[in-house]
Design an enzyme around this catalytic site. Structure first.
Site, PDB file in Angstrom:
ATOM      1  N   SER A 173       0.846  -1.520  -0.046  1.00  0.00           N
ATOM      2  CA  SER A 173       0.103   0.076   0.076  1.00  0.00           C
ATOM      3  C   SER A 173       0.732   1.362  -0.077  1.00  0.00           C
ATOM      4  CB  SER A 173      -0.908  -0.110   1.135  1.00  0.00           C
ATOM      5  OG  SER A 173      -1.490  -1.173   1.239  1.00  0.00           O
TER       6      SER A 173
HETATM    7  N1  SAH Z   1       0.358  -5.394   4.342  1.00  0.00           N
HETATM    8  C1  SAH Z   1       0.840  -5.751   2.894  1.00  0.00           C
HETATM    9  C2  SAH Z   1      -0.052  -5.688   2.088  1.00  0.00           C
HETATM   10  C3  SAH Z   1      -0.162  -6.629   1.032  1.00  0.00           C
HETATM   11  S1  SAH Z   1      -1.300  -6.771   0.058  1.00  0.00           S
HETATM   12  C4  SAH Z   1       2.299  -4.910   2.934  1.00  0.00           C
HETATM   13  O1  SAH Z   1       2.766  -4.164   3.686  1.00  0.00           O
HETATM   14  O2  SAH Z   1       2.708  -5.133   2.075  1.00  0.00           O
HETATM   15  C5  SAH Z   1      -2.552  -7.610   1.004  1.00  0.00           C
HETATM   16  C6  SAH Z   1      -2.080  -9.137   1.302  1.00  0.00           C
HETATM   17  O3  SAH Z   1      -3.021 -10.132   1.972  1.00  0.00           O
HETATM   18  C7  SAH Z   1      -1.608 -10.006   0.216  1.00  0.00           C
HETATM   19  O4  SAH Z   1      -0.217 -10.398   0.427  1.00  0.00           O
HETATM   20  C8  SAH Z   1      -2.671 -11.065   0.017  1.00  0.00           C
HETATM   21  O5  SAH Z   1      -1.892 -12.387  -0.299  1.00  0.00           O
HETATM   22  C9  SAH Z   1      -2.907 -11.272   1.585  1.00  0.00           C
HETATM   23  N2  SAH Z   1      -4.202 -12.020   1.705  1.00  0.00           N
HETATM   24  C10 SAH Z   1      -5.397 -11.846   0.978  1.00  0.00           C
HETATM   25  N3  SAH Z   1      -6.406 -12.449   1.637  1.00  0.00           N
HETATM   26  C11 SAH Z   1      -5.801 -13.069   2.769  1.00  0.00           C
HETATM   27  C12 SAH Z   1      -6.447 -14.322   3.519  1.00  0.00           C
HETATM   28  N4  SAH Z   1      -7.574 -14.658   3.467  1.00  0.00           N
HETATM   29  N5  SAH Z   1      -5.751 -14.611   4.417  1.00  0.00           N
HETATM   30  C13 SAH Z   1      -4.190 -13.957   4.743  1.00  0.00           C
HETATM   31  N6  SAH Z   1      -3.686 -13.264   3.861  1.00  0.00           N
HETATM   32  C14 SAH Z   1      -4.505 -12.756   2.906  1.00  0.00           C
END
Ligand code: SAH
Length: 224
Positions: free
Chosen positions: A72
């Site tokens: 993000s």
């Molecule tokens: N906080 C992260 C944002 C990554 S984008 C950062 O700082 O880089 C969102 C993330 O959520 C992705 O890696 C995706 O694989 C994960 N995600 C989506 N659905 C999920 C679920 N049900 N359980 C765990 N992770 C999930």
């Protein structure tokens, strides 16, 4: 963190001047908490994206991290971190969606203990290596479907989600401390709102903070 290690401090587009510019922009965007601003000064954001994208890490944009996922933009990570610190309790925090590990790292500097679950194994592996490089010792990572939370470590003071479900996952609400637990996550499909849900016994106080664009929260785990 050693100022003499160029891999951590960055050079050129990832230098301290670039970071200072990012912090000035965060202040213009309304971020005020000194500890949150200090984190953005200290955490080398370029280490959380592929080397070729390092120069984009300090811009006001989200950056691809592979597997159709994104890190993000700085403003959103900062805003969500402020909402964590504004919670009545914020010692034990569960993050859903480790992704690059950047938000995990920021949280680790702000609270006592961070638990973070991710459903895509290769992303988790990279995040783990980054957190180790930065010598963070108060984070625990797990490969799991975040819809289920982390029952054996519950309850949590705060649960923060970085992928958007259609509606608040009931297991996550259950795993908050009963009095003063807070869920912070994007919620919605075509239109998502960054949402804060405060738990007070049987009651939930819901606030929509602002419209946001996050990747969808998906069920199940992906091992490769
Ligand atoms: N906080 C992260 C944002 C990554 S984008 C950062 O700082 O880089 C969102 C993330 O959520 C992705 O890696 C995706 O694989 C994960 N995600 C989506 N659905 C999920 C679920 N049900 N359980 C765990 N992770 C999930």
């Amino acid at each position: 963190m050693s100022e003499r290690n160029p891999a951590l401090t960055g050079i050129g587009m990832t230098s301290s001047r670039t970071r200072t510019r990012m912090i000035e922009r965060l202040i213009e965007q309304g971020i005020r908490h000194p500890a949150v601003l200090a984190c953005f000064d200290q955490v080398p954001r370029h280490l959380f994206v592929d080397e070729a994208l390092g120069h984009k890490a300090y811009e006001d944009i989200s950056v691809p991290i592979g597997y159709s996922q994104t890190l993000s933009q700085p403003y959103i990570v900062a805003r969500m971190s402020e909402l964590v610190l504004a919670a009545p309790h914020h010692e034990r925090v569960l993050e859903i969606g480790t992704g690059s590990g950047f938000q995990t790292c920021v949280l680790a500097k702000l609270v006592d203990e961070v638990f973070s679950v991710e459903r895509i194994k290769p992303l988790q592996d990279k995040a783990r290596a980054r957190l180790r490089t930065l010598r963070l010792t108060n984070t625990q990572l797990k490969m799991a479907d975040g819809f289920l939370g982390w029952p054996t470590q519950a309850p949590f003071d705060v649960i923060i989600g970085t992928a958007a479900p259609k509606s608040p996952p009931p297991e996550l609400l259950d795993q908050l401390i009963p009095d003063g637990g807070r869920l912070i996550m994007p919620i919605g499909e075509e239109i998502q709102y960054l949402t804060v849900i405060d738990k007070r016994g049987e009651d939930f106080d819901i606030q929509q903070i602002e419209p946001v664009v996050f990747v969808p929260m998906l069920s199940g785990v992906k091992t490769q």
